[in-house]
Every structure is written in C-alpha cells, then in structure tokens.
Enzyme design. Sequence first.
Site, PDB file in Angstrom:
ATOM      1  N   HIS A 120      33.240  44.013  33.545  1.00  0.00           N
ATOM      2  CA  HIS A 120      33.449  43.554  35.021  1.00  0.00           C
ATOM      3  C   HIS A 120      32.244  43.714  35.835  1.00  0.00           C
ATOM      4  O   HIS A 120      32.128  42.896  36.819  1.00  0.00           O
ATOM      5  CB  HIS A 120      34.486  44.609  35.698  1.00  0.00           C
ATOM      6  CG  HIS A 120      35.478  45.011  34.805  1.00  0.00           C
ATOM      7  ND1 HIS A 120      36.615  44.112  34.482  1.00  0.00           N
ATOM      8  CD2 HIS A 120      36.085  46.069  34.228  1.00  0.00           C
ATOM      9  CE1 HIS A 120      37.505  44.608  33.769  1.00  0.00           C
ATOM     10  NE2 HIS A 120      37.253  45.894  33.525  1.00  0.00           N
TER      11      HIS A 120
ATOM     12  N   HIS B  67      26.624  49.211  41.341  1.00  0.00           N
ATOM     13  CA  HIS B  67      27.015  48.068  40.696  1.00  0.00           C
ATOM     14  C   HIS B  67      26.943  46.660  41.397  1.00  0.00           C
ATOM     15  O   HIS B  67      26.798  46.973  42.585  1.00  0.00           O
ATOM     16  CB  HIS B  67      28.284  48.256  39.813  1.00  0.00           C
ATOM     17  CG  HIS B  67      29.484  48.286  41.013  1.00  0.00           C
ATOM     18  ND1 HIS B  67      29.662  49.401  41.489  1.00  0.00           N
ATOM     19  CD2 HIS B  67      30.004  47.354  41.633  1.00  0.00           C
ATOM     20  CE1 HIS B  67      30.542  49.241  42.365  1.00  0.00           C
ATOM     21  NE2 HIS B  67      30.810  47.962  42.626  1.00  0.00           N
TER      22      HIS B  67
ATOM     23  N   HIS C 169      28.230  42.518  42.585  1.00  0.00           N
ATOM     24  CA  HIS C 169      29.293  41.326  42.565  1.00  0.00           C
ATOM     25  C   HIS C 169      28.269  40.270  42.721  1.00  0.00           C
ATOM     26  O   HIS C 169      27.508  40.162  43.662  1.00  0.00           O
ATOM     27  CB  HIS C 169      30.232  41.601  43.722  1.00  0.00           C
ATOM     28  CG  HIS C 169      31.134  42.800  43.406  1.00  0.00           C
ATOM     29  ND1 HIS C 169      32.014  43.052  42.597  1.00  0.00           N
ATOM     30  CD2 HIS C 169      30.810  44.314  43.838  1.00  0.00           C
ATOM     31  CE1 HIS C 169      32.480  44.507  42.850  1.00  0.00           C
ATOM     32  NE2 HIS C 169      31.665  45.029  43.469  1.00  0.00           N
TER      33      HIS C 169
ATOM     34  N   GLU D   7      31.463  40.278  48.086  1.00  0.00           N
ATOM     35  CA  GLU D   7      32.748  40.581  48.394  1.00  0.00           C
ATOM     36  C   GLU D   7      33.112  40.747  49.795  1.00  0.00           C
ATOM     37  O   GLU D   7      34.070  39.832  50.435  1.00  0.00           O
ATOM     38  CB  GLU D   7      33.154  41.985  47.845  1.00  0.00           C
ATOM     39  CG  GLU D   7      33.210  42.094  46.315  1.00  0.00           C
ATOM     40  CD  GLU D   7      33.836  42.993  45.411  1.00  0.00           C
ATOM     41  OE1 GLU D   7      33.938  44.202  45.732  1.00  0.00           O
ATOM     42  OE2 GLU D   7      34.571  42.302  44.789  1.00  0.00           O
TER      43      GLU D   7
ATOM     44  N   HIS E 168      26.841  47.624  45.417  1.00  0.00           N
ATOM     45  CA  HIS E 168      27.653  48.817  45.876  1.00  0.00           C
ATOM     46  C   HIS E 168      27.047  50.128  45.346  1.00  0.00           C
ATOM     47  O   HIS E 168      27.059  50.070  44.185  1.00  0.00           O
ATOM     48  CB  HIS E 168      29.256  48.480  45.279  1.00  0.00           C
ATOM     49  CG  HIS E 168      29.776  47.486  46.391  1.00  0.00           C
ATOM     50  ND1 HIS E 168      30.689  46.847  45.803  1.00  0.00           N
ATOM     51  CD2 HIS E 168      29.688  47.119  47.351  1.00  0.00           C
ATOM     52  CE1 HIS E 168      31.450  45.920  46.706  1.00  0.00           C
ATOM     53  NE2 HIS E 168      30.352  46.052  47.712  1.00  0.00           N
TER      54      HIS E 168
ATOM     55  N   THR F 143      37.467  47.769  45.156  1.00  0.00           N
ATOM     56  CA  THR F 143      37.720  46.249  45.117  1.00  0.00           C
ATOM     57  C   THR F 143      38.115  45.668  43.607  1.00  0.00           C
ATOM     58  O   THR F 143      38.392  44.658  43.501  1.00  0.00           O
ATOM     59  CB  THR F 143      36.683  45.512  45.779  1.00  0.00           C
ATOM     60  OG1 THR F 143      35.572  45.581  44.515  1.00  0.00           O
ATOM     61  CG2 THR F 143      36.143  45.808  46.931  1.00  0.00           C
TER      62      THR F 143
HETATM   63  N1  LIG Z   1      33.794  47.508  44.199  1.00  0.00           N
HETATM   64  S1  LIG Z   1      33.953  49.069  43.939  1.00  0.00           S
HETATM   65  O1  LIG Z   1      33.068  49.894  44.475  1.00  0.00           O
HETATM   66  O2  LIG Z   1      35.244  49.408  44.403  1.00  0.00           O
HETATM   67  C1  LIG Z   1      33.921  49.196  42.274  1.00  0.00           C
HETATM   68  C2  LIG Z   1      33.716  48.274  41.285  1.00  0.00           C
HETATM   69  F1  LIG Z   1      33.872  46.881  41.919  1.00  0.00           F
HETATM   70  C3  LIG Z   1      33.748  48.246  39.985  1.00  0.00           C
HETATM   71  F2  LIG Z   1      33.563  47.295  39.208  1.00  0.00           F
HETATM   72  C4  LIG Z   1      33.794  49.408  39.531  1.00  0.00           C
HETATM   73  S2  LIG Z   1      33.409  49.599  37.684  1.00  0.00           S
HETATM   74  O3  LIG Z   1      33.552  50.993  37.303  1.00  0.00           O
HETATM   75  O4  LIG Z   1      32.419  49.264  37.508  1.00  0.00           O
HETATM   76  C5  LIG Z   1      34.666  48.817  36.789  1.00  0.00           C
HETATM   77  C6  LIG Z   1      35.820  49.086  37.449  1.00  0.00           C
HETATM   78  O5  LIG Z   1      36.410  50.470  37.138  1.00  0.00           O
HETATM   79  C7  LIG Z   1      33.903  50.474  40.167  1.00  0.00           C
HETATM   80  N2  LIG Z   1      33.998  51.950  39.552  1.00  0.00           N
HETATM   81  C8  LIG Z   1      34.737  53.110  40.180  1.00  0.00           C
HETATM   82  C9  LIG Z   1      36.321  52.907  40.184  1.00  0.00           C
HETATM   83  C10 LIG Z   1      36.879  53.448  38.897  1.00  0.00           C
HETATM   84  C11 LIG Z   1      35.818  54.342  38.843  1.00  0.00           C
HETATM   85  C12 LIG Z   1      35.586  55.760  37.784  1.00  0.00           C
HETATM   86  C13 LIG Z   1      34.542  56.281  37.766  1.00  0.00           C
HETATM   87  C14 LIG Z   1      33.206  55.958  38.600  1.00  0.00           C
HETATM   88  C15 LIG Z   1      33.540  54.965  39.240  1.00  0.00           C
HETATM   89  C16 LIG Z   1      34.449  54.201  39.475  1.00  0.00           C
HETATM   90  C17 LIG Z   1      33.869  50.447  41.684  1.00  0.00           C
HETATM   91  F3  LIG Z   1      34.200  51.645  42.540  1.00  0.00           F
HETATM   92 ZN   LIG Z   2      31.884  47.019  44.048  1.00  0.00          ZN
END
Ligand SMILES: NS(=O)(=O)c1c(F)c(F)c(S(=O)(=O)CCO)c(N[C@H]2CCc3ccccc32)c1F
Ligand SMILES: [Zn+2]
Length: 263
Positions: free
Chosen positions: A66, A91, A93, A104, A117, A198
Amino acid sequence: GAKWTYSGPYGEQSWSRSFPFCGGAFQSPIDFQTPILRYDPALSPIEVKNYNLPPSEQLTMSNNGHSVKLSLPSSMHISSMPYRYSASQLHLHWGSSSLLEGSEHTINGKQFPAELHIVHFNSDKYSNISVALDKSDGLAVLGILIEVGNFNPAFDRFLKYLNGVKFKDQKVQIAAFNIRELLPDGLHEYYRYDGSLTTPPCYPSVLWTVFKNPVTVSRQQFLSLATSLYSSSSQESAPEPLNRNFRKTQLADNRVILVSFQQ
Ligand SMILES: NS(=O)(=O)c1c(F)c(F)c(S(=O)(=O)CCO)c(N[C@H]2CCc3ccccc32)c1F
Ligand SMILES: [Zn+2]
C-alpha cells in the site's frame, strides 16, 4: 485482513463493505477550505523529541503493498500535546509519473505531488499502537505536504534504498538519520482536526496535524518514488505498479478545522 486497493473492484468505494468505519464519520483526508478554517491562538508550535536518530541505529524500510514505510523507535515522540505521542512508523502517498498530484490533504482544492505521514500513538494511555489504533485519543499523525522543487538530501536518506523494496513484503535495514530534517522549517503553522486513518480500517482515532508549509523534493526524487515500487509480490506474474496511493478527500460535515496561523 480483507483485500483493499486504491483502484478497481477493491478500491475506496468498496472499502466500507469489509471495513465499516470507512463509511462512517470523522473520515480523512479532507480539503482545507478557507471558509471552514478557524484561527486558534492556543495552538502552540509542535515540539518533537529524539527525532535526531544516530546513524548507528538501523530502521526497517518495507513495502507493504500500500505504501513504502519506515519503522521508527518509540523513543521518538511529540511532547507538545496533552498526551505523549510516541512514533511508530512513517510512510508516503504519491501520484504517478504522469500525475504530479498524490497528496491526501488538499488546500482550497490544490493537491500536492505527495504527502509524508509520521504515525504516532498515545503512549501515556496505551501500551502499543495496536491497542491505541481504534481509540478516539489513540493516534496523532503529522502530515507534511511535498512539492517538486529543490533536491532534498534528507528524503534521499531513504529514497536511495527504494530498489531494495520494489515488491510487496520486501524489507531492508537502513541507517537511521535525523527524521526532523524531513519536516518543514517552521512547526508553528499547521492545520489541526479530528479525523481517521486514511486506509482501512479507517478508525476515527487520529488527531491530524498537517503543516501549512510544504517541503520540496526534486523531480527525479519524485519520479523515483512514483516509479520504483510494485504493490504485487515478486512471485506474482503480472507486476502491479504502486502509485496513486491516496484516498479522495472526505466530507468535513460540520467539523471545524483549527489553524495555528492567521491569514
Ligand atoms: N494515512 S494513515 O496514516 O492513516 C496510514 C496509512 F496510509 C497506511 F498506509 C498505513 S500502513 O500501515 O502502511 C498500511 C495500512 O495499514 C497506516 N498504518 C497504521 C494503520 C494500521 C496500523 C497498524 C500498526 C501501525 C500503523 C498502522 C496508516 F496509519
Ligand atoms: Zn498516510
């Protein structure tokens, strides 16, 4: 968990079927439109601690299909909020080689080429991010808008390893660096609102702080981010490029967006 993507049959219009919160309230991202902004003089500059990681430390950089993400030590934290929010991961986008619009959050409809982010969790109240994930005061994410302009040596500290994580589930260890250098110079001007993850599961658990001032990366750095990665694993036959991994802006409903600056 259930499969979700940014396009096709498992795209964002279908997320709420497997992830009900994605169809709920307080969703992110949103468009920061001038009429719904309210100046709040109580919003103090963001203070981050222990962001200057020693190069002796190593960070895990991974492609989860992702996004590309960097694990961060929980010693890094935000100290200027009512609770301590400790870092978990960062991470990005982004758009694509033909679309320099992949952020975003947007400002009066302007979408930026990319957005960084930095995800933190409330370590005063919760023992780890998995527990904090679905709590209304569980997460705080710093959003940094990215423009194309001058070369950015700080981003290159991890962009130069992208070819090591081309495919889903690939990981590499990289030398840690000063994460503060990824942020804009001024941490006093930002948008603040209550929102959500998101991506699925879209929990409405995020205190969002999006800095007003973007940072820049060079066109070559942007293209490297936009064209190096695949959302498919190396074994899969048809390689699927990983790009345009942004959610559309959501309705603000009657949410007020606070700003720490006056126009
Ligand atoms: N734009 S965002 O900040 O809302 C956001 C993301 F866009 C995204 F891609 C991820 S992820 O973990 O790379 C993939 C989906 O879980 C997370 N990860 C978070 C959500 C799930 C999780 C679990 C453990 C640690 C971090 C996260 C995320 F918080
Ligand atoms: Zn994000």
